[in-house]
Design a protein around this motif. Structure first.
Motif, short mmCIF file in Angstrom:
data_model
loop_
_atom_site.label_atom_id
_atom_site.label_comp_id
_atom_site.label_asym_id
_atom_site.label_seq_id
_atom_site.Cartn_x
_atom_site.Cartn_y
_atom_site.Cartn_z
N GLY A 6 0.81 -1.21 0.00
CA GLY A 6 0.00 0.00 0.00
C GLY A 6 0.84 1.25 0.00
O GLY A 6 2.08 1.22 -0.04
N PRO A 7 0.19 2.42 0.08
CA PRO A 7 0.89 3.70 -0.01
C PRO A 7 1.61 4.07 1.28
O PRO A 7 1.18 3.71 2.38
CB PRO A 7 -0.24 4.69 -0.31
N LEU A 8 2.69 4.80 1.13
CA LEU A 8 3.40 5.38 2.26
C LEU A 8 2.52 6.43 2.93
O LEU A 8 1.80 7.17 2.26
CB LEU A 8 4.69 6.03 1.76
N GLN A 9 2.56 6.48 4.26
CA GLN A 9 1.85 7.51 5.01
C GLN A 9 2.83 8.42 5.74
O GLN A 9 3.86 7.95 6.25
CB GLN A 9 0.91 6.89 6.06
N LEU A 10 2.51 9.70 5.79
CA LEU A 10 3.20 10.65 6.65
C LEU A 10 2.15 11.32 7.52
O LEU A 10 1.36 12.14 7.04
CB LEU A 10 3.96 11.69 5.84
N LEU A 11 2.11 10.93 8.77
CA LEU A 11 1.11 11.42 9.71
C LEU A 11 1.66 12.67 10.39
O LEU A 11 2.46 12.59 11.32
CB LEU A 11 0.76 10.35 10.73
N ARG A 12 1.23 13.82 9.88
CA ARG A 12 1.69 15.09 10.43
C ARG A 12 0.97 15.36 11.75
O ARG A 12 -0.25 15.27 11.84
CB ARG A 12 1.41 16.23 9.46
N ASN A 13 1.76 15.67 12.76
CA ASN A 13 1.25 15.99 14.07
C ASN A 13 0.81 17.46 14.07
O ASN A 13 1.64 18.37 14.02
CB ASN A 13 2.35 15.74 15.11
N ASP A 14 -0.49 17.67 14.07
CA ASP A 14 -1.02 19.03 14.13
C ASP A 14 -1.19 19.38 15.61
O ASP A 14 -2.28 19.35 16.17
CB ASP A 14 -2.35 19.11 13.38
N GLY A 15 -0.05 19.68 16.22
CA GLY A 15 0.14 19.69 17.66
C GLY A 15 -0.75 20.61 18.45
O GLY A 15 -1.51 21.42 17.91
N GLY A 16 -0.60 20.48 19.75
CA GLY A 16 -1.37 21.30 20.68
C GLY A 16 -0.59 22.54 21.07
O GLY A 16 0.14 23.13 20.29
N LYS A 17 -0.73 22.93 22.33
CA LYS A 17 -0.14 24.17 22.83
C LYS A 17 1.09 23.93 23.69
O LYS A 17 1.62 24.87 24.29
CB LYS A 17 -1.20 24.94 23.62
N ALA A 18 1.54 22.70 23.78
CA ALA A 18 2.66 22.39 24.66
C ALA A 18 3.96 22.99 24.14
O ALA A 18 4.18 23.10 22.92
CB ALA A 18 2.81 20.88 24.81
N ARG A 19 4.84 23.37 25.06
CA ARG A 19 6.17 23.86 24.71
C ARG A 19 7.14 22.70 24.65
O ARG A 19 6.87 21.62 25.16
CB ARG A 19 6.61 24.92 25.72
N TRP A 20 8.30 22.95 24.05
CA TRP A 20 9.26 21.88 23.82
C TRP A 20 10.66 22.45 23.74
O TRP A 20 10.87 23.65 23.53
CB TRP A 20 8.94 21.15 22.51
N ALA A 21 11.65 21.57 23.89
CA ALA A 21 13.06 21.90 23.63
C ALA A 21 13.73 20.67 23.04
O ALA A 21 13.53 19.56 23.53
CB ALA A 21 13.77 22.34 24.92
N GLY A 22 14.49 20.88 21.97
CA GLY A 22 15.15 19.78 21.29
C GLY A 22 16.65 19.76 21.53
O GLY A 22 17.25 20.81 21.78
N VAL A 23 17.24 18.56 21.42
CA VAL A 23 18.67 18.39 21.64
C VAL A 23 19.26 17.54 20.51
O VAL A 23 18.73 16.47 20.20
CB VAL A 23 18.95 17.70 22.99
N GLN A 24 20.32 18.04 19.91
CA GLN A 24 21.11 17.27 18.95
C GLN A 24 22.49 17.09 19.52
O GLN A 24 23.21 18.06 19.79
CB GLN A 24 21.19 17.98 17.60
N LEU A 25 22.89 15.84 19.72
CA LEU A 25 24.18 15.53 20.33
C LEU A 25 25.27 15.43 19.27
O LEU A 25 25.04 14.95 18.15
CB LEU A 25 24.11 14.21 21.09
#
Length: 551
Positions: free
Chosen positions: A444-463
């Protein structure tokens, strides 16, 4: 009495329906330019490989800060000598505007074998992420040239002699030398498959045979010799007697002793837990740890697996997606190499009892700091034996209340349409801080489920490792918020089913605006503390020459 109890709990867990969802998901694959349909090579012979589907890998191959996507193709089966154009895998470049462009030919990628999995990692520590692809019959190792192209280095890497039905793989620094080693798992030994007949003999109608009718296969462990080659150390590492039907694997330091352990999900064979005892050697604690079987002592149909801290106690737990009429398993880490099966009590397992689970990802989807679960489902039999169990199935979203208890809520039309789900991988492909999901569907077809997010804050880390491997694979990160909440994350390369996810770590902060203190336990043994990481951005953190920690 167990099955009725499970069925009651399954109905209860699903009662939440699609209401009261913290976020919603939209399948944007067609609009994003991800034109890909999996070809499983279905034939009247009904060969086992036709049921497997394939995986995918998120990787930033051009170091532009945006995650690209590699998708594995099946093709005709048995594959012809030299492969087939129908079996060409695809690399999609992220255009940074929500769309992707197929750059497979431009990148010099030419895998036309019958594909299984994809595993991205910078194995040569040159700052450019490389790619391993597992296939029915062997593997391909691509080295990233740093100019948008890849070179096939399989033969000179020492992996050219790998044979068999190769499925799951995982990258990890087994001996702490700063280089990523490689685990390879195989599925069944199907060399005599033509002699098997399953189905209706009177009507001469063939069907797929169950995995227990096939012998298992050996596993392999390869040491990265820092000479451009991998060396088979399976027997020396203590894995020489391990034979299974491997579909999932993950490296993780489960007992926090500073050495990565190895968990392997097998199909209708005991799952393996290999404890790293140092010096590149492992001991088998599959039985004594409580992670090899279900509570009744039975092996299950293990597919995808993952390892993360689900209840906030700082200890990594283990999860496994299983076959129908089985719960998906949640093994809660009680310390000292002992795990408790809390699949039913936690609510994690019952929603899956009438489904066949494959891809499985532990990920904070709503940004509240607790790791939720995504499960890709789909049957292996075109005509399932149990009444009311379909071939195409809906995927699951399991929401964590923060204490390690789960409730299912589908959250969006993308979870209403059934597919024959297989590999799944998670990434923040649009760099907005909420995590999205790519799913490969068998036939079947590939899916990309985009997260249409809420109001939460975040912080990302790249090592960025220095003494450790370049990507910090195997690191443990503990974030503490200004309110004193602690969240633990592991960096892995290879999990779920035949797939690998975004190596960056995203911490959901809820309504808080920063990480007050981040402690990084690097694979080298170095412990590094970083203060005050602001919300709403990714932070690139390089390993320092701080003192090594005591286990």
């Amino acid at each position: 009495m167990m099955i009725p109890l499970i069925l009651i709990l399954a109905a209860s867990a699903s009662a939440g329906g699609a209401t009261d969802c913290p976020v919603r998901f939209t399948d944007v694959a067609p609009a994003a330019g991800l034109a890909f349909t999996h070809d499983r090579g279905r034939t009247s012979a009904h060969r086992m490989a036709e049921t497997m589907g394939s995986g995918l890998a998120w990787l930033d191959y051009d170091n532009d800060g945006w995650m690209d996507l590699y998708v594995v193709q099946g093709g005709p089966f048995p594959p012809p000598a030299g492969g087939s154009p129908r079996a060409q895998d695809r690399l999609f470049h992220n255009n940074r505007d929500g769309t992707f462009t197929d750059v497979t030919a431009k990148a010099g990628l030419h895998d036309v074998a019958y594909g299984m999995g994809a595993y991205a990692a910078d194995w040569d520590n040159d700052g450019w992420v490389d790619l391993l692809v597992t296939n029915w019959g062997g593997v391909i190792l691509y080295r990233n040239n740093g100019d948008g192209t890849f070179t096939d280095v399989t033969a000179r890497s020492g992996l050219g002699d790998v044979k068999g039905f190769v499925t799951a793989a995982a990258w990890g620094d087994v001996d702490g030398d700063g280089r990523l080693d490689l685990f390879l798992g195989r599925y069944v030994d199907d060399r005599n498959e033509d002699r098997l007949f399953c189905g209706d003999a009177a009507k001469n109608e063939r069907d797929y045979c169950p995995p227990m009718m096939y012998p298992g296969s050996p596993v392999s462990l390869f040491h990265n010799g820092n000479d451009g080659a991998f060396h088979d150390v399976t027997r020396a590492a203590g894995l020489g007697e391990a034979e299974g039907r491997v579909l999932g694997a993950v490296f993780a330091d489960l007992d926090l002793d500073g050495r990565i352990d190895l968990y392997v999900a097998n199909d209708e064979t005991i799952n393996f837990l290999f404890h790293n005892i140092g010096g590149g050697r492992f001991e088998d604690i599959s039985v004594v740890s409580g992670t090899g079987f279900d509570p009744q002592g039975n092996p299950q149909g293990g597919m995808g697996t993952d390892a993360q801290d689900l209840d906030g106690d700082g200890l990594p737990d283990l999860v496994v997606a299983n076959f129908e009429n089985e719960t998906n398993e949640l093994y809660r880490n009680r310390g000292s190499g002992v795990f408790e099966d809390v699949s039913i009590a936690s609510g994690f397992g019952p929603p899956a009892v009438n489904l066949v689970g494959f891809g499985l990802n532990l990920v904070d989807l709503d940004g509240d700091g607790a790791l939720d679960a995504f499960v890709a489902n789909g049957h292996t039999f075109e005509r399932p034996k149990r009444q009311g169990v379909p071939y195409a199935q809906r995927n699951l979203l399991l929401w964590n209340d923060g204490s390690g208890r789960f409730q299912e809520r589908p959250c969006g039309a993308a979870f209403e349409k059934p597919h024959v789900g297989r590999g799944s991988a998670v990434a923040d492909y649009d760099n907005d801080g909420d995590l999205d999901i790519a799913v490969s569907n068998s036939g079947g077809p590939l899916q990309l489920l985009r997260n249409d997010g809420g109001k939460a804050r975040w912080a990302g880390v790249q090592l960025v490792g220095r003494k450790s491997n370049r990507q910090g694979i195997g690191a443990r990160l503990v974030a503490e918020t200004p309110a004193g909440r602690k969240r633990t994350r592991l960096v892995v390369a290879g999990n779920s089913y035949l797939s690998s996810s975004d190596p960056r770590v995203v911490f959901g902060l809820g309504d808080e605006n920063a990480i007050a203190r981040l402690t990084i336990y690097w694979p080298s043994g170095i412990v590094q503390t970083v203060q005050s990481l602001a919300a709403g951005k990714y932070h690139r953190i390089e390993e320092t020459e701080a003192p090594a920690a005591k286990p």
